[in-house]
Design an enzyme around this catalytic site. Structure first.
Site, PDB file in Angstrom:
ATOM      1  CE  LYS A   1      -3.605  -2.347   2.665  1.00 28.94           C
ATOM      2  NZ  LYS A   1      -4.323  -2.403   3.966  1.00 28.94           N
TER       3      LYS A   1
ATOM      4  CG  ASP B   1      -1.657  -8.131 -11.683  1.00 27.64           C
ATOM      5  OD1 ASP B   1      -1.391  -7.104 -11.044  1.00 27.64           O
ATOM      6  OD2 ASP B   1      -2.259  -9.094 -11.198  1.00 27.64           O
TER       7      ASP B   1
END
Length: 406
Positions: free
Chosen positions: A99, A171
């Site tokens: 994060k 991705d």
């Protein structure tokens, strides 16, 4: 069983590039795996617990962690931080995914890394970046959630329901962009002697590469909507049913359009104000679009995939039957190019996968080792850094590292 090799042979266009990555699953690891196939020396940092969750997908893991070393490390312990700093002293590019802002919050900063290697390229990858809306920045993110945020998912699917695109295309889009950005930053570091830090938001990578229709909305207020297996605004582009399966068409070009219009019995429309003789694109907004698509579908249904490929190729129209996996492994073109290869796993089993791509003709890539065991290279890497057996044992006891066996 002989141990898998630990000394990378010299090969590939990235032979002198050293990479370390601390990330799980797809975007960063796939980027690093591709660069490993191109000759980079790549070390994969796995956590000291369960490791990289990609190992749950045993075949994907074997395919996408070949040519890598595995070191199990907790870099947020005092001992683990020092190990990583020692590893980074001669590393060119370091990747991490978490994060936004996680490493700074845990006391491991870019400045710490540049203190030991001023030329280091550092890539911080997260779903939403290191700054912005604080609530958004701290949210967990995967391919399947950043795509919907980036306006990618809303462009795919049917009018009734958007759909994710597989396998994990968000991705993999980011993987190739990560390669380009990190190598561009490395070029700058080599030129100036100064490192670079990249704040990589995955949604931005997806949005950046899927703006084709977004800019129509931004500039003209047009939202083309979802068209399922067909193009949003053009005739003759998409996947169609034929006599024995499905065929993908990309109908484009003046002479190509003229031929198909005539073939479908609509030749009297060619050269009219609605369909001028220089028409390169057949828009869904043209008056005959509905009739054209109806006739095209019927024409395709009367013919087999291979018949259509030959007929359409003769008229310079791009067409390809939709191959299933069993078709691909029998395809003579793929066989001639050596797309499918085999290598031996660390357990001595034969694994089937893909050859390194693309094909560098003067400096080809290669497969030099299979996926290692979790932490299988910890001892070897630390020993080469100058750590004694006693110090390695201390780090294991501290929980800073874990050790596996290849």
């Amino acid at each position: 069983m002989a141990a898998i090799p630990t000394e990378k042979p010299h090969f590939g266009v990235l032979d002198d590039v050293k990479i370390v990555f601390a990330a799980m699953e797809e975007a960063i690891p796939r980027a690093c795996n591709i660069m490993a196939d191109w000759g980079a020396d790549v070390t994969w940092l796995e956590n000291t617990g369960y490791g990289d969750t990609v190992r749950d997908a045993k075949n994907a893991a074997q395919a996408e962690r070949r040519n890598c070393r595995s070191v199990q490390l907790n870099q947020f312990t005092p001992g683990g931080k020092q190990v990583l700093l020692d590893m980074l002293k001669d590393t060119d590019i370091f990747f991490e995914s978490s994060k936004g802002g996680t490493w700074d919050r845990k006391g491991f900063t870019d400045e710490d890394m540049w203190a030991v290697n001023p030329k280091l390229v550092i890539v911080h990858c997260s779903g939403f970046g290191k700054f912005g809306d604080p609530d958004r920045v701290k949210r967990p993110a995967y391919d399947g959630t950043v795509g919907p945020y980036a306006g990618f998912t809303c462009q795919n699917g049917t009018p009734e329901q958007p759909m994710i695109t597989m396998p994990y295309s968000g991705d993999y889009i980011n993987s190739y962009l990560l390669i380009g950005a990190s190598l561009a930053a490395l070029r700058k570091a080599e030129r100036t002697g100064e490192g670079e830090s990249i704040d990589w938001a995955m949604y931005e990578g997806i949005m950046y590469m899927s703006q084709y229709y977004l800019v129509d909305y931004l500039n003209d207020g047009i939202n083309w909507g979802r068209a399922g297996a067909r193009n949003q605004n053009l005739c003759g582009i998409g996947v169609y049913k034929c006599k024995d399966g499905f065929i993908a068409l990309n109908l484009f070009g003046i002479r190509q359009n003229k031929w198909i219009i005539e073939e479908l019995g609509l030749g009297d429309q060619w050269g009219t104000p609605d369909l001028p003789e220089d028409t390169a694109s057949l828009w869904l907004s043209m008056p005959i679009a509905k009739e054209f698509e109806k006739r095209l579908e019927a024409w395709l249904l009367e013919r087999t995939k291979l018949e259509l490929e030959d007929i359409l190729a003769e008229h310079a129209i791009a067409a390809q039957s939709v191959l299933e996996f069993e078709d691909m492994v029998k395809d003579p073109h793929m066989a001639a190019r050596g797309n499918f290869v085999e290598w031996e796993t660390k357990d001595g089993e034969t694994f089937k996968g893909l050859s390194p791509m693309p094909r560098f003709e003067q400096t080809p890539g290669k497969i030099w080792r299979p996926m290692p065991a979790k932490g299988g290279d910890t001892v070897d890497v630390l020993t080469k850094l100058g750590y004694s057996k006693e110090k390695i044992d201390e780090l294991v006891a501290e929980g800073a590292i874990a050790v596996g066996e290849n």
